[in-house]
Design a protein around this motif. Structure first.
Motif, short mmCIF file in Angstrom:
data_model
loop_
_atom_site.label_atom_id
_atom_site.label_comp_id
_atom_site.label_asym_id
_atom_site.label_seq_id
_atom_site.Cartn_x
_atom_site.Cartn_y
_atom_site.Cartn_z
N GLN A 24 0.86 -1.18 0.00
CA GLN A 24 0.00 0.00 0.00
C GLN A 24 0.89 1.23 0.00
OE1 GLN A 24 -3.30 0.15 2.79
NE2 GLN A 24 -2.89 2.31 3.10
N MET A 25 0.71 2.08 -1.02
CA MET A 25 1.53 3.28 -1.17
C MET A 25 0.83 4.53 -0.67
SD MET A 25 4.08 1.69 -2.32
CE MET A 25 5.25 2.93 -2.80
N GLY A 26 -0.50 4.47 -0.55
CA GLY A 26 -1.24 5.63 -0.08
C GLY A 26 -2.70 5.28 0.11
N GLU A 27 -3.41 6.23 0.74
CA GLU A 27 -4.84 6.02 0.97
C GLU A 27 -5.56 7.35 1.05
OE1 GLU A 27 -5.52 4.04 4.70
OE2 GLU A 27 -4.81 5.73 5.86
N MET A 28 -6.86 7.30 0.77
CA MET A 28 -7.75 8.43 0.94
C MET A 28 -8.90 7.94 1.80
SD MET A 28 -9.70 10.74 -1.95
CE MET A 28 -8.19 11.55 -2.50
N VAL A 29 -8.98 8.42 3.03
CA VAL A 29 -9.97 7.97 4.00
C VAL A 29 -11.29 8.67 3.71
CG1 VAL A 29 -10.55 7.82 6.46
CG2 VAL A 29 -8.17 7.57 5.71
N ILE A 30 -12.37 7.87 3.63
CA ILE A 30 -13.68 8.40 3.29
C ILE A 30 -14.77 7.83 4.19
CG2 ILE A 30 -13.04 8.68 0.86
CD1 ILE A 30 -14.94 6.16 0.37
N GLY A 31 -15.93 8.44 4.11
CA GLY A 31 -17.13 7.93 4.75
C GLY A 31 -18.32 8.29 3.89
N ILE A 32 -19.31 7.43 3.84
CA ILE A 32 -20.52 7.69 3.06
C ILE A 32 -21.71 7.66 4.00
CG2 ILE A 32 -21.98 6.89 1.17
CD1 ILE A 32 -19.45 5.55 0.00
N ALA A 33 -22.53 8.70 3.91
CA ALA A 33 -23.76 8.78 4.69
C ALA A 33 -24.84 9.37 3.78
CB ALA A 33 -23.57 9.65 5.93
#
Length: 101
Positions: A24-33
């Motif tokens: 894993q080189m990177g991430e974008m943390v998200i949430g859906i509501a």
């Protein structure tokens, strides 16, 4: 070639991940509501900076939001900066006036 994947838990919280092989080189943390997709944080490993991974994560987020008819809430400084810099590219998934309310 990097691969982008999304993982969400039962509460619709998770992240887009950029993978080089198994790493894993990177991430974008998200949430859906409801109809809102919130981008909280984007991070790329220091040794992977400058390879366009942040842009690839952003492109994946935008494609996902469009595919699922979601409005993006860009709390992540990187995502917010890109939306402000290029509002014409994100007008269909971002309403800056709604975020100010």
């Amino acid at each position: 070639m990097a691969e982008i994947k999304i993982r969400l838990n039962q509460k619709q919280h998770g992240a887009f991940y950029v993978l080089e092989g198994e790493q894993q080189m990177g991430e974008m943390v998200i949430g859906i509501a409801g109809k809102a997709l919130t981008a909280y944080h984007t991070e790329v490993l220091p040794e992977a900076e400058g390879k366009g991974y942040g842009r690839q994560l952003l492109d994946a987020l935008v494609a996902y939001a469009r595919e699922h008819q979601l409005q993006v809430v860009p709390l992540c400084p990187y995502v917010h900066a890109q939306f402000k810099r290029h509002p014409e590219n994100y007008a269909d998934i971002w309403n800056p006036e709604a975020a100010a309310e």
